[in-house]
Design a protein around this motif. Structure first.
Motif, PDB file in Angstrom:
ATOM      1  N   ILE A  17       0.837  -1.203   0.000  1.00  0.00           N
ATOM      2  CA  ILE A  17       0.000   0.000   0.000  1.00  0.00           C
ATOM      3  C   ILE A  17       0.872   1.254   0.000  1.00  0.00           C
ATOM      4  CG2 ILE A  17      -1.644   1.345   1.372  1.00  0.00           C
ATOM      5  CD1 ILE A  17      -2.873  -1.362   2.230  1.00  0.00           C
ATOM      6  N   PHE A  18       1.891   1.266   0.848  1.00  0.00           N
ATOM      7  CA  PHE A  18       2.810   2.403   0.936  1.00  0.00           C
ATOM      8  C   PHE A  18       4.064   2.080   0.126  1.00  0.00           C
ATOM      9  CE2 PHE A  18       0.412   2.418   4.953  1.00  0.00           C
ATOM     10  CZ  PHE A  18      -0.215   3.636   4.820  1.00  0.00           C
ATOM     11  N   THR A  19       3.929   1.981  -1.184  1.00  0.00           N
ATOM     12  CA  THR A  19       4.991   1.504  -2.070  1.00  0.00           C
ATOM     13  C   THR A  19       6.260   2.336  -1.982  1.00  0.00           C
ATOM     14  OG1 THR A  19       3.317   0.702  -3.591  1.00  0.00           O
ATOM     15  CG2 THR A  19       5.523   0.916  -4.458  1.00  0.00           C
ATOM     16  N   GLY A  20       6.151   3.638  -1.929  1.00  0.00           N
ATOM     17  CA  GLY A  20       7.335   4.489  -1.937  1.00  0.00           C
ATOM     18  C   GLY A  20       8.034   4.588  -0.601  1.00  0.00           C
ATOM     19  N   GLY A  21       7.437   4.095   0.443  1.00  0.00           N
ATOM     20  CA  GLY A  21       7.994   4.221   1.772  1.00  0.00           C
ATOM     21  C   GLY A  21       7.140   5.148   2.613  1.00  0.00           C
ATOM     22  N   ILE A  22       7.651   5.496   3.770  1.00  0.00           N
ATOM     23  CA  ILE A  22       6.923   6.401   4.649  1.00  0.00           C
ATOM     24  C   ILE A  22       7.817   7.580   5.017  1.00  0.00           C
ATOM     25  CG2 ILE A  22       5.332   4.700   5.600  1.00  0.00           C
ATOM     26  CD1 ILE A  22       7.170   4.493   8.033  1.00  0.00           C
ATOM     27  N   ASN A  23       7.198   8.718   5.213  1.00  0.00           N
ATOM     28  CA  ASN A  23       7.894   9.927   5.658  1.00  0.00           C
ATOM     29  C   ASN A  23       7.380  10.300   7.041  1.00  0.00           C
ATOM     30  OD1 ASN A  23       9.297  10.396   3.187  1.00  0.00           O
ATOM     31  ND2 ASN A  23       7.388  11.150   2.316  1.00  0.00           N
ATOM     32  N   PHE A  24       8.284  10.764   7.872  1.00  0.00           N
ATOM     33  CA  PHE A  24       7.876  11.244   9.185  1.00  0.00           C
ATOM     34  C   PHE A  24       8.808  12.359   9.613  1.00  0.00           C
ATOM     35  CE2 PHE A  24      10.751   7.735   9.808  1.00  0.00           C
ATOM     36  CZ  PHE A  24      11.580   8.127  10.836  1.00  0.00           C
ATOM     37  N   GLN A  25       8.391  13.093  10.619  1.00  0.00           N
ATOM     38  CA  GLN A  25       9.138  14.249  11.077  1.00  0.00           C
ATOM     39  C   GLN A  25       9.528  14.064  12.540  1.00  0.00           C
ATOM     40  OE1 GLN A  25       7.064  18.109  11.264  1.00  0.00           O
ATOM     41  NE2 GLN A  25       8.453  18.745   9.629  1.00  0.00           N
ATOM     42  N   THR A  26      10.782  14.354  12.839  1.00  0.00           N
ATOM     43  CA  THR A  26      11.241  14.288  14.225  1.00  0.00           C
ATOM     44  C   THR A  26      11.567  15.702  14.699  1.00  0.00           C
ATOM     45  OG1 THR A  26      13.535  13.929  13.562  1.00  0.00           O
ATOM     46  CG2 THR A  26      12.199  11.976  13.971  1.00  0.00           C
ATOM     47  N   LYS A  27      11.419  15.891  15.986  1.00  0.00           N
ATOM     48  CA  LYS A  27      11.684  17.196  16.593  1.00  0.00           C
ATOM     49  C   LYS A  27      12.868  17.032  17.536  1.00  0.00           C
ATOM     50  CE  LYS A  27       9.098  20.600  19.247  1.00  0.00           C
ATOM     51  NZ  LYS A  27       7.790  20.904  19.810  1.00  0.00           N
ATOM     52  N   LYS A  28      13.887  17.836  17.342  1.00  0.00           N
ATOM     53  CA  LYS A  28      15.109  17.725  18.126  1.00  0.00           C
ATOM     54  C   LYS A  28      15.384  19.057  18.813  1.00  0.00           C
ATOM     55  CE  LYS A  28      19.826  16.135  17.379  1.00  0.00           C
ATOM     56  NZ  LYS A  28      20.801  15.737  16.346  1.00  0.00           N
ATOM     57  N   LYS A  29      15.654  18.999  20.105  1.00  0.00           N
ATOM     58  CA  LYS A  29      15.943  20.212  20.871  1.00  0.00           C
ATOM     59  C   LYS A  29      17.394  20.610  20.617  1.00  0.00           C
ATOM     60  CE  LYS A  29      14.044  20.436  24.816  1.00  0.00           C
ATOM     61  NZ  LYS A  29      13.663  20.260  26.205  1.00  0.00           N
ATOM     62  N   VAL A  30      17.588  21.833  20.096  1.00  0.00           N
ATOM     63  CA  VAL A  30      18.926  22.326  19.788  1.00  0.00           C
ATOM     64  C   VAL A  30      19.467  23.163  20.938  1.00  0.00           C
ATOM     65  CG1 VAL A  30      20.286  23.702  18.171  1.00  0.00           C
ATOM     66  CG2 VAL A  30      18.409  22.311  17.322  1.00  0.00           C
ATOM     67  N   VAL A  31      18.652  24.112  21.431  1.00  0.00           N
ATOM     68  CA  VAL A  31      19.079  24.990  22.519  1.00  0.00           C
ATOM     69  C   VAL A  31      17.974  25.033  23.560  1.00  0.00           C
ATOM     70  CG1 VAL A  31      19.673  27.358  23.149  1.00  0.00           C
ATOM     71  CG2 VAL A  31      20.453  26.434  20.970  1.00  0.00           C
ATOM     72  N   LYS A  41      13.190  20.724  13.377  1.00  0.00           N
ATOM     73  CA  LYS A  41      12.372  19.649  12.821  1.00  0.00           C
ATOM     74  C   LYS A  41      13.123  19.032  11.655  1.00  0.00           C
ATOM     75  CE  LYS A  41       7.957  21.581  14.169  1.00  0.00           C
ATOM     76  NZ  LYS A  41       6.654  22.098  13.725  1.00  0.00           N
ATOM     77  N   GLU A  42      13.243  17.701  11.672  1.00  0.00           N
ATOM     78  CA  GLU A  42      13.932  16.994  10.607  1.00  0.00           C
ATOM     79  C   GLU A  42      12.957  16.050   9.910  1.00  0.00           C
ATOM     80  OE1 GLU A  42      17.162  14.882  12.390  1.00  0.00           O
ATOM     81  OE2 GLU A  42      18.330  16.684  12.762  1.00  0.00           O
ATOM     82  N   ASN A  43      12.953  16.098   8.587  1.00  0.00           N
ATOM     83  CA  ASN A  43      12.142  15.175   7.810  1.00  0.00           C
ATOM     84  C   ASN A  43      12.952  13.904   7.554  1.00  0.00           C
ATOM     85  OD1 ASN A  43       9.926  16.903   7.541  1.00  0.00           O
ATOM     86  ND2 ASN A  43      10.919  17.981   5.865  1.00  0.00           N
ATOM     87  N   LYS A  44      12.359  12.767   7.820  1.00  0.00           N
ATOM     88  CA  LYS A  44      13.029  11.483   7.615  1.00  0.00           C
ATOM     89  C   LYS A  44      12.202  10.642   6.650  1.00  0.00           C
ATOM     90  CE  LYS A  44      15.758  11.762  11.511  1.00  0.00           C
ATOM     91  NZ  LYS A  44      16.925  11.199  12.027  1.00  0.00           N
ATOM     92  N   HIS A  45      12.872   9.765   5.932  1.00  0.00           N
ATOM     93  CA  HIS A  45      12.204   8.893   4.966  1.00  0.00           C
ATOM     94  C   HIS A  45      12.725   7.467   5.145  1.00  0.00           C
ATOM     95  CE1 HIS A  45      10.361   7.570   1.246  1.00  0.00           C
ATOM     96  NE2 HIS A  45      11.514   7.008   0.922  1.00  0.00           N
TER      97      HIS A  45
END
Length: 74
Positions: A17-31, A41-45
């Motif tokens: 169903i999700f042939t191309g893969g999945i995308n999600f977003q992570t939130k990382k504390k910098v300061v 915010k980083e987009n991951k695939h």
């Protein structure tokens, strides 16, 4: 064995169903300096080849059938 086969089949169908893969977003504390907070915010695939879902479905069917034959012959 039956549960493993069913899980493999369900995962394979989801991958088809999700042939191309999945995308999600992570939130990382910098300061984090008192009242000042900066987040990044980083987009991951996560991707997989198109045929991988079909291979996993077939593997699930094989596991399901192999598990059923063992129970019937024993």
């Amino acid at each position: 064995m039956r549960v493993t086969g069913i899980i493999l089949i369900l995962i394979g169908i989801a991958m088809l169903i999700f042939t191309g893969g999945i995308n999600f977003q992570t939130k990382k504390k910098v300061v984090d300096a008192g009242p000042i907070q900066i987040d990044k915010k980083e987009n991951k695939h996560v991707g997989w080849p198109a045929y991988a879902g079909g291979v996993i479905v077939v593997a699930g069917i094989v596991v399901l059938l192999a598990g059923g034959k063992r129970k019937g012959s024993a």
